[in-house]
Design a protein around this motif. Structure first.
Motif, mmCIF file in Angstrom:
data_model
loop_
_atom_site.group_PDB
_atom_site.id
_atom_site.type_symbol
_atom_site.label_atom_id
_atom_site.label_comp_id
_atom_site.label_asym_id
_atom_site.label_seq_id
_atom_site.Cartn_x
_atom_site.Cartn_y
_atom_site.Cartn_z
ATOM 1 N N SER A 55 0.853 -1.186 0.017
ATOM 2 C CA SER A 55 0.085 0.050 -0.010
ATOM 3 C C SER A 55 0.789 1.299 0.089
ATOM 4 O O SER A 55 1.942 1.134 0.378
ATOM 5 N N ASN A 56 0.322 2.449 -0.440
ATOM 6 C CA ASN A 56 0.897 3.613 -0.239
ATOM 7 C C ASN A 56 1.396 3.808 0.937
ATOM 8 O O ASN A 56 2.704 4.614 1.442
ATOM 9 N N GLU A 57 0.439 3.588 1.995
ATOM 10 C CA GLU A 57 0.804 3.831 3.430
ATOM 11 C C GLU A 57 2.053 3.236 3.951
ATOM 12 O O GLU A 57 2.684 3.762 4.620
ATOM 13 N N LYS A 59 4.275 2.221 2.237
ATOM 14 C CA LYS A 59 5.468 2.809 1.639
ATOM 15 C C LYS A 59 5.840 3.983 2.439
ATOM 16 O O LYS A 59 7.371 4.284 2.447
ATOM 17 N N ASN A 60 5.142 4.706 2.821
ATOM 18 C CA ASN A 60 5.314 6.083 3.603
ATOM 19 C C ASN A 60 5.981 5.707 5.178
ATOM 20 O O ASN A 60 6.914 5.992 5.316
ATOM 21 N N GLU A 61 5.197 4.616 5.640
ATOM 22 C CA GLU A 61 5.344 4.292 7.031
ATOM 23 C C GLU A 61 6.683 3.422 7.163
ATOM 24 O O GLU A 61 7.358 3.707 8.179
ATOM 25 N N ALA A 67 4.467 11.037 1.002
ATOM 26 C CA ALA A 67 3.118 10.866 0.627
ATOM 27 C C ALA A 67 2.761 11.811 -0.738
ATOM 28 O O ALA A 67 2.312 11.691 -1.494
ATOM 29 N N THR A 68 3.524 12.922 -0.592
ATOM 30 C CA THR A 68 3.380 13.932 -1.398
ATOM 31 C C THR A 68 3.944 13.542 -2.760
ATOM 32 O O THR A 68 3.656 13.684 -4.055
ATOM 33 N N ILE A 70 4.051 10.286 -3.800
ATOM 34 C CA ILE A 70 3.285 9.376 -4.106
ATOM 35 C C ILE A 70 2.095 10.198 -4.940
ATOM 36 O O ILE A 70 1.583 9.785 -6.183
ATOM 37 N N ASP A 71 1.553 11.239 -4.195
ATOM 38 C CA ASP A 71 0.413 11.852 -4.691
ATOM 39 C C ASP A 71 0.794 12.457 -6.287
ATOM 40 O O ASP A 71 0.098 12.353 -7.159
ATOM 41 N N ALA A 75 2.263 5.690 -7.543
ATOM 42 C CA ALA A 75 3.327 4.835 -6.661
ATOM 43 C C ALA A 75 3.966 4.046 -7.758
ATOM 44 O O ALA A 75 5.219 3.596 -7.798
#
Length: 162
Positions: A55-57, A59-61, A67-68, A70-71, A75
């Motif tokens: 998940s994108n989360e 990847k971030n965590e 997150a920016t 990815i936005d 991804a």
């Protein structure tokens, strides 16, 4: 995992000879790369850990991918796969990192990123040495397996050149 055994053994020998370890950051392969590496005896000498950041989360965590980023790029993009590789190195004790993110299918395609689009990155210490876009054919299993094969091939080449 027999399919990857020769490449994995060769990669393991190269890393063991250098006294270095590898970390994996996987998205579309869902741990298949780590499973291939750890399917051979003695891989704990050179395979440090793996992150499945589907998940994108995650990847971030887990990897610190902003997150920016990815936005802005999605991804499945060069900036994100580079950030995944760098983040995996920061979050581990390894000297080498491989990162993959892609669209294995059958769904998930977006304009400009059809099924089979995969980004692969290889990093050593603090430098991303390679980031390449792959356009792979076949079903979900084929895309995932081709991604692992390409990652192993590129890692072997990178460790030989370093």
């Amino acid at each position: 995992m027999k399919r990857f055994e020769a490449e994995v053994l060769a990669l393991g020998e190269a890393l063991r000879a250098r006294g270095e370890k590898l970390v994996a950051a996987e998205s579309c392969t869902g741990g298949l790369f780590a499973a291939a590496c750890t399917s051979v005896a003695g891989s704990s000498d050179w395979f440090e850990r793996g992150f499945v950041t589907y998940s994108n989360e995650a990847k971030n965590e887990c990897l610190g991918v902003p997150a920016t980023l990815i936005d802005l790029h999605g991804a499945v993009s060069e900036p994100v796969v580079r950030a995944m590789a760098s983040g995996a190195l920061r979050a581990s004790y390894a000297q080498w990192a491989v990162a993959v993110t892609g669209i294995a299918g059958p769904g998930g395609a977006v304009p400009g990123k059809p099924v089979g689009t995969v980004w692969l990155a290889i990093a050593h210490r603090d430098e991303v040495l390679l980031a390449e876009r792959l356009q792979l054919d076949g079903d979900r299993t084929a895309v995932r397996e081709q991604t692992v094969q390409r990652a192993l091939t590129q890692l072997r080449a990178a460790t030989a050149a370093a």
